[in-house]
Design an enzyme around this catalytic site. Structure first.
Site, mmCIF file in Angstrom:
data_model
loop_
_atom_site.group_PDB
_atom_site.id
_atom_site.type_symbol
_atom_site.label_atom_id
_atom_site.label_comp_id
_atom_site.label_asym_id
_atom_site.label_seq_id
_atom_site.Cartn_x
_atom_site.Cartn_y
_atom_site.Cartn_z
ATOM 1 N N PHE A 1 0.825 -1.199 0.000
ATOM 2 C CA PHE A 1 0.000 0.000 0.000
ATOM 3 C C PHE A 1 0.868 1.261 0.000
ATOM 4 O O PHE A 1 0.832 2.060 -0.950
ATOM 5 C CB PHE A 1 -0.937 -0.055 1.219
ATOM 6 C CG PHE A 1 -1.490 1.268 1.649
ATOM 7 C CD1 PHE A 1 -2.093 2.133 0.739
ATOM 8 C CD2 PHE A 1 -1.426 1.656 2.978
ATOM 9 C CE1 PHE A 1 -2.615 3.358 1.145
ATOM 10 C CE2 PHE A 1 -1.944 2.870 3.395
ATOM 11 C CZ PHE A 1 -2.526 3.727 2.483
ATOM 12 N N ASP B 1 9.809 -6.980 -3.363
ATOM 13 C CA ASP B 1 8.649 -7.456 -2.614
ATOM 14 C C ASP B 1 8.563 -8.973 -2.746
ATOM 15 O O ASP B 1 8.880 -9.519 -3.804
ATOM 16 C CB ASP B 1 7.354 -6.817 -3.143
ATOM 17 C CG ASP B 1 6.288 -6.684 -2.077
ATOM 18 O OD1 ASP B 1 5.818 -7.733 -1.593
ATOM 19 O OD2 ASP B 1 5.932 -5.544 -1.719
ATOM 20 N N THR C 1 2.064 -9.758 1.304
ATOM 21 C CA THR C 1 0.905 -8.861 1.433
ATOM 22 C C THR C 1 0.848 -7.842 0.297
ATOM 23 O O THR C 1 -0.191 -7.222 0.085
ATOM 24 C CB THR C 1 0.933 -8.101 2.777
ATOM 25 O OG1 THR C 1 2.138 -7.342 2.869
ATOM 26 C CG2 THR C 1 0.851 -9.062 3.948
ATOM 27 N N ASP D 1 12.632 -11.844 -0.734
ATOM 28 C CA ASP D 1 12.280 -11.728 0.678
ATOM 29 C C ASP D 1 13.473 -11.137 1.428
ATOM 30 O O ASP D 1 14.584 -11.670 1.353
ATOM 31 C CB ASP D 1 11.943 -13.114 1.238
ATOM 32 C CG ASP D 1 11.268 -13.058 2.594
ATOM 33 O OD1 ASP D 1 11.639 -12.177 3.402
ATOM 34 O OD2 ASP D 1 10.376 -13.882 2.861
ATOM 35 N N VAL D 2 13.246 -10.036 2.152
ATOM 36 C CA VAL D 2 14.361 -9.348 2.819
ATOM 37 C C VAL D 2 14.946 -10.155 3.967
ATOM 38 O O VAL D 2 15.985 -9.783 4.525
ATOM 39 C CB VAL D 2 13.936 -7.960 3.340
ATOM 40 C CG1 VAL D 2 13.587 -7.038 2.182
ATOM 41 C CG2 VAL D 2 12.802 -8.056 4.352
ATOM 42 N N ASN E 1 19.766 -7.263 7.086
ATOM 43 C CA ASN E 1 20.201 -7.413 5.693
ATOM 44 C C ASN E 1 20.234 -6.079 4.956
ATOM 45 O O ASN E 1 21.161 -5.806 4.178
ATOM 46 C CB ASN E 1 19.295 -8.400 4.966
ATOM 47 C CG ASN E 1 19.555 -9.832 5.397
ATOM 48 O OD1 ASN E 1 20.687 -10.200 5.710
ATOM 49 N ND2 ASN E 1 18.511 -10.643 5.423
ATOM 50 N N ARG F 1 27.641 -1.631 3.053
ATOM 51 C CA ARG F 1 28.548 -1.993 1.957
ATOM 52 C C ARG F 1 28.568 -0.922 0.871
ATOM 53 O O ARG F 1 29.624 -0.618 0.309
ATOM 54 C CB ARG F 1 28.131 -3.336 1.350
ATOM 55 C CG ARG F 1 28.360 -4.546 2.231
ATOM 56 C CD ARG F 1 28.192 -5.851 1.472
ATOM 57 N NE ARG F 1 26.864 -6.017 0.899
ATOM 58 C CZ ARG F 1 25.825 -6.540 1.552
ATOM 59 N NH1 ARG F 1 25.964 -6.932 2.809
ATOM 60 N NH2 ARG F 1 24.658 -6.680 0.952
ATOM 61 N N TYR G 1 4.921 -7.767 15.876
ATOM 62 C CA TYR G 1 5.059 -6.521 15.116
ATOM 63 C C TYR G 1 5.654 -5.414 15.978
ATOM 64 O O TYR G 1 6.642 -4.779 15.594
ATOM 65 C CB TYR G 1 3.685 -6.104 14.590
ATOM 66 C CG TYR G 1 3.710 -4.905 13.665
ATOM 67 C CD1 TYR G 1 4.237 -5.000 12.383
ATOM 68 C CD2 TYR G 1 3.185 -3.686 14.078
ATOM 69 C CE1 TYR G 1 4.246 -3.913 11.528
ATOM 70 C CE2 TYR G 1 3.188 -2.585 13.222
ATOM 71 C CZ TYR G 1 3.720 -2.699 11.959
ATOM 72 O OH TYR G 1 3.729 -1.616 11.114
ATOM 73 N N LYS H 1 9.495 -4.214 15.336
ATOM 74 C CA LYS H 1 9.821 -2.851 14.897
ATOM 75 C C LYS H 1 10.710 -2.138 15.910
ATOM 76 O O LYS H 1 11.588 -1.339 15.536
ATOM 77 C CB LYS H 1 8.531 -2.057 14.668
ATOM 78 C CG LYS H 1 7.730 -2.485 13.450
ATOM 79 C CD LYS H 1 8.403 -2.059 12.155
ATOM 80 C CE LYS H 1 7.493 -2.254 10.962
ATOM 81 N NZ LYS H 1 8.081 -1.719 9.715
#
Length: 312
Positions: free
Chosen positions: A13, A33, A37, A58-59, A99, A106, A145, A149
């Site tokens: 979103f 992404d 979601t 995927d991060v 990551n 870097r 969550y 965070k």
């Protein structure tokens, strides 16, 4: 100067609106992404732009790309979404931060963390300034969550202190607008979809709990403003301080949609914050930012989006 900008969660979103804005500003955009979601529908209109590139990734896993700036937005953001896979939510926040911070280190890239007002938990201080440490249940259903965070913020500041990584941290308060997912469980999308369908409006508790709703365009202005200035690393609250009750929100949506839906009360979810309102003095002073879009105007745009979506 043209930069290559990485947006994790770029098909979500908020991420899709950010990608649009960066392209309009003349940047090259790498949208990352995993589509847990996010949706290709959010960025389909960008795919033919030669300055836009989509990477399914995927991060939680390392990423090796050439970038000048990183916006780290990757993470499910609604309670329904993040509680459906709580371990994955924590991994995305914590390992994703590690990551992306490693990539920023870097490449000597500036990196912005999209943190959240949820770091304040169910606040005992009102409104919430950035100096408030929060009131969070570390073992509750929302902790994946909230604490994910909070840990990401810790990592950002430790990478800054230990390795001088060029960080920016914002805390996003309730945001709404076009491209909210119709089934993501957020209160604005829930109420609008229910009102347009003539279904009962699901009101948790007595509806007297408050939120402060920021239209997505205002949020993007604050986010880009934070990234593009050189003095403040944050954290900075980005949100609309116009506080309203959930019952008032429901009644406004019923009026704007001309819906006959009835309000039906349900038990309040566990650890649901009672009051939420950002103190934005810091954003006003450091960024010259404050929200411009009124709740009624923003809801009008969002309702128009859902009318079109539901008509298909």
């Amino acid at each position: 100067m043209k930069s290559t900008v990485l947006v994790t969660g770029g098909a979500g979103f908020i991420g899709s609106h950010l990608c649009e804005r960066l392209l309009a500003d003349g940047q090259d955009v790498l949208c990352v992404d995993n589509f847990y979601t996010g949706s290709k529908d959010n960025i389909r209109h960008l795919l033919d732009n030669p300055c836009f590139e989509l990477i399914r990734h995927d991060v939680v896993l390392p990423l090796y790309v050439e970038v000048d700036q990183i916006y780290n937005l990757a993470c499910a953001a609604s309670p329904v979404q993040y509680q459906s896979d709580p371990v994955g939510t924590t991994k995305t926040s914590v390992m994703g931060a590690i990551n992306m911070l490693g990539l920023a280190r870097r490449k000597r890239a500036r990196i912005l963390q999209a943190s959240t007002s949820e770091v304040y938990g169910d606040p005992l201080q009102h409104p919430q300034p950035e100096t408030y440490w929060g009131h969070v249940n570390p073992i509750g259903a929302r902790a994946c969550y909230d604490e994910g965070k909070r840990c990401a913020e810790t990592l950002f500041f430790d990478y800054h202190r230990q390795w001088n990584v060029d960080i920016r941290v914002i805390r996003i308060f309730n945001t709404y607008g076009p491209r909210l997912h119709r089934n993501d469980g957020r209160v604005v999308s829930n109420f609008i979809v229910q009102a347009l369908r003539g279904e009962p409006i699901t009101l948790f508790g007595d509806g007297q709990q408050t939120r402060s709703f920021c239209y997505v365009d205002d949020l993007i202005d604050g986010m880009v403003g934070m990234m593009d200035q050189d003095t403040e690393i944050g954290p900075i609250n980005i949100g609309n301080p116009a506080e309203c009750t959930i019952r008032e929100l429901a009644e406004t949506i019923l009026r704007l949609t001309d819906s006959k839906s009835e309000l039906v009360q349900h038990p309040l979810p566990i650890d649901d914050p009672v009051r939420r309102k950002p103190q934005i003095d810091k954003a006003e002073t450091a960024l010259g930012w404050s929200p411009k879009v009124t709740l009624e105007d923003g809801l009008g745009e969002t309702i128009a989006y859902f009318r079109h979506l539901l008509s298909k």
